[in-house]
Motif scaffolding. Structure first.
Motif, PDB file in Angstrom:
ATOM      1  N   CYS A   1     -33.381 -22.018 -15.837  1.00 60.77           N
ATOM      2  CA  CYS A   1     -33.550 -21.596 -14.447  1.00 60.77           C
ATOM      3  C   CYS A   1     -34.956 -21.949 -13.961  1.00 60.77           C
ATOM      4  CB  CYS A   1     -33.299 -20.097 -14.315  1.00 60.77           C
ATOM      5  SG  CYS A   1     -33.554 -19.450 -12.654  1.00 60.77           S
TER       6      CYS A   1
ATOM      7  N   TYR B   1     -27.106 -22.244  -8.636  1.00 63.26           N
ATOM      8  CA  TYR B   1     -27.299 -23.689  -8.726  1.00 63.26           C
ATOM      9  C   TYR B   1     -25.970 -24.412  -8.538  1.00 63.26           C
ATOM     10  CZ  TYR B   1     -31.848 -22.596 -10.797  1.00 63.26           C
ATOM     11  OH  TYR B   1     -33.117 -22.120 -11.015  1.00 63.26           O
TER      12      TYR B   1
ATOM     13  N   LEU C   1     -29.207 -24.204  -4.987  1.00 60.78           N
ATOM     14  CA  LEU C   1     -30.110 -25.238  -5.478  1.00 60.78           C
ATOM     15  C   LEU C   1     -29.341 -26.299  -6.241  1.00 60.78           C
ATOM     16  CD1 LEU C   1     -32.955 -22.921  -6.879  1.00 60.78           C
ATOM     17  CD2 LEU C   1     -32.910 -24.116  -4.676  1.00 60.78           C
ATOM     18  N   ASP C   2     -29.852 -27.518  -6.228  1.00 63.47           N
ATOM     19  CA  ASP C   2     -29.218 -28.606  -6.962  1.00 63.47           C
ATOM     20  C   ASP C   2     -29.663 -28.546  -8.407  1.00 63.47           C
ATOM     21  OD1 ASP C   2     -27.727 -30.798  -7.505  1.00 63.47           O
ATOM     22  OD2 ASP C   2     -29.156 -32.254  -6.732  1.00 63.47           O
ATOM     23  N   LEU C   3     -28.712 -28.618  -9.334  1.00 64.76           N
ATOM     24  CA  LEU C   3     -29.007 -28.533 -10.762  1.00 64.76           C
ATOM     25  C   LEU C   3     -29.257 -29.930 -11.298  1.00 64.76           C
ATOM     26  CD1 LEU C   3     -29.124 -26.693 -13.271  1.00 64.76           C
ATOM     27  CD2 LEU C   3     -26.709 -27.180 -13.609  1.00 64.76           C
TER      28      LEU C   3
END
Length: 302
Positions: free
Chosen positions: A276, A53, A299-301
């Motif tokens: 997650c 992320y 992935l964007d957190l």
């Protein structure tokens, strides 16, 4: 959050214009920090399944950085606009209020006089303090320093947004004018007029409030200092080092600290309540990577 294209443009602007200008006036450490701003990203790897992320980039937080100036301005819009809308709907009238004093060739001198005038008005002189508190229930101010267009010498001034809870129509210009003229003259030890005031009422709808916030904090995104001659720029860095440019009072007390907390939020802070999206694990390992080397599977957190 900055759009990617905007981020790239601001990184380019840092490298092309800001860093060379800073090096020219011996601000090498500041130039180094700005040159490397936003180029390192923090990646959080899920301990359970290995999903990666994006947890944010590393920023220099300098007021002279094109990237950080924009981020700070966006943070103020995000925090202050909804807050002011809420106060407006609860019966508060909103005003833009600016304070100026005569331009001067010595920045340290005029800046001290400007801030002394403000302290007299808000703290040091009991009569002035009482009058100032009668005129508003709180507000936020920012300090802008520039070269006067006509004078060619220093022109620091104060931008502010103030609030007053009342159902009546109010006309405060003369009250603020008299108050500021008195306090600025007292700061200078003179009976001459050395200060002036400008005030404008806000209608309370979002567009008007957004414009007011942009105007009040426009110095964050303006890079006019790049046009200041080198010798005056050296003076600017020397005099403004470690000075606070923003403060708040009354009903807006500490809102500036809330914005700074938002800007100072670390990758670890973002992970405290995160899980997650793949396996639900709440344990992550953090690593820093060069932004330009990141792969497309991050992935964007949020």
């Amino acid at each position: 959050m900055l759009k990617y294209e905007d981020l790239k443009k601001r990184i380019y602007y840092n490298e092309k214009y800001i860093v060379p200008k800073l090096k020219a006036v011996e601000q090498d450490k500041l130039a180094f920090n700005i040159e490397n701003c936003s180029k390192t990203s923090c990646i959080a790897t899920c301990s359970g399944c290995g999903a990666k992320y994006y947890a944010g980039s590393s920023y220099c937080k300098s007021r002279y950085c094109a990237v950080c100036a924009k981020l700070r301005a966006l943070a103020w819009l995000c925090k202050l606009v909804p807050l002011l809308e809420q106060y407006s709907s609860n019966g508060y009238k909103l005003f833009m209020l600016n304070f100026t004093i005569k331009d001067h060739k010595d920045l340290d001198y005029i800046l001290n006089k400007l801030m002394k005038s403000w302290r007299i008005m808000t703290h040091d002189d009991k009569r002035s303090k009482k009058e100032f508190r009668r005129l508003n229930d709180g507000g936020i101010k920012s300090l802008e320093i520039k070269i006067g267009e006509n004078s060619g010498i220093w022109h620091p001034h104060i931008h502010s947004i103030v609030l007053l809870k009342t159902e009546e129509k109010v006309y405060q210009y003369n009250d603020y004018r008299k108050l500021w003229e008195y306090c600025s003259a007292l700061a200078y030890g003179t009976t001459d007029k050395v200060g002036s005031v400008d005030i404008r009422g806000l209608k309370g709808y979002k567009g008007d409030i957004v414009s007011a916030v942009v105007e009040t904090f426009k110095y964050m995104t303006k890079l006019d200092w790049l046009n200041i001659p080198d010798e005056q720029l050296r003076e600017l860095f020397k005099v403004t080092n470690n000075r606070r440019f923003i403060s708040s009072w009354g009903v807006l007390y500490r809102v500036n600290q809330q914005v700074e907390a938002l800007l100072n939020e670390t990758s670890e802070d973002k992970l405290k309540n995160m899980a997650c999206k793949v396996c639900g694990c709440t344990e992550f390992e953090l690593e820093n990577h060069l932004t330009k080397m990141l792969s497309a599977d991050i992935l964007d957190l949020k």
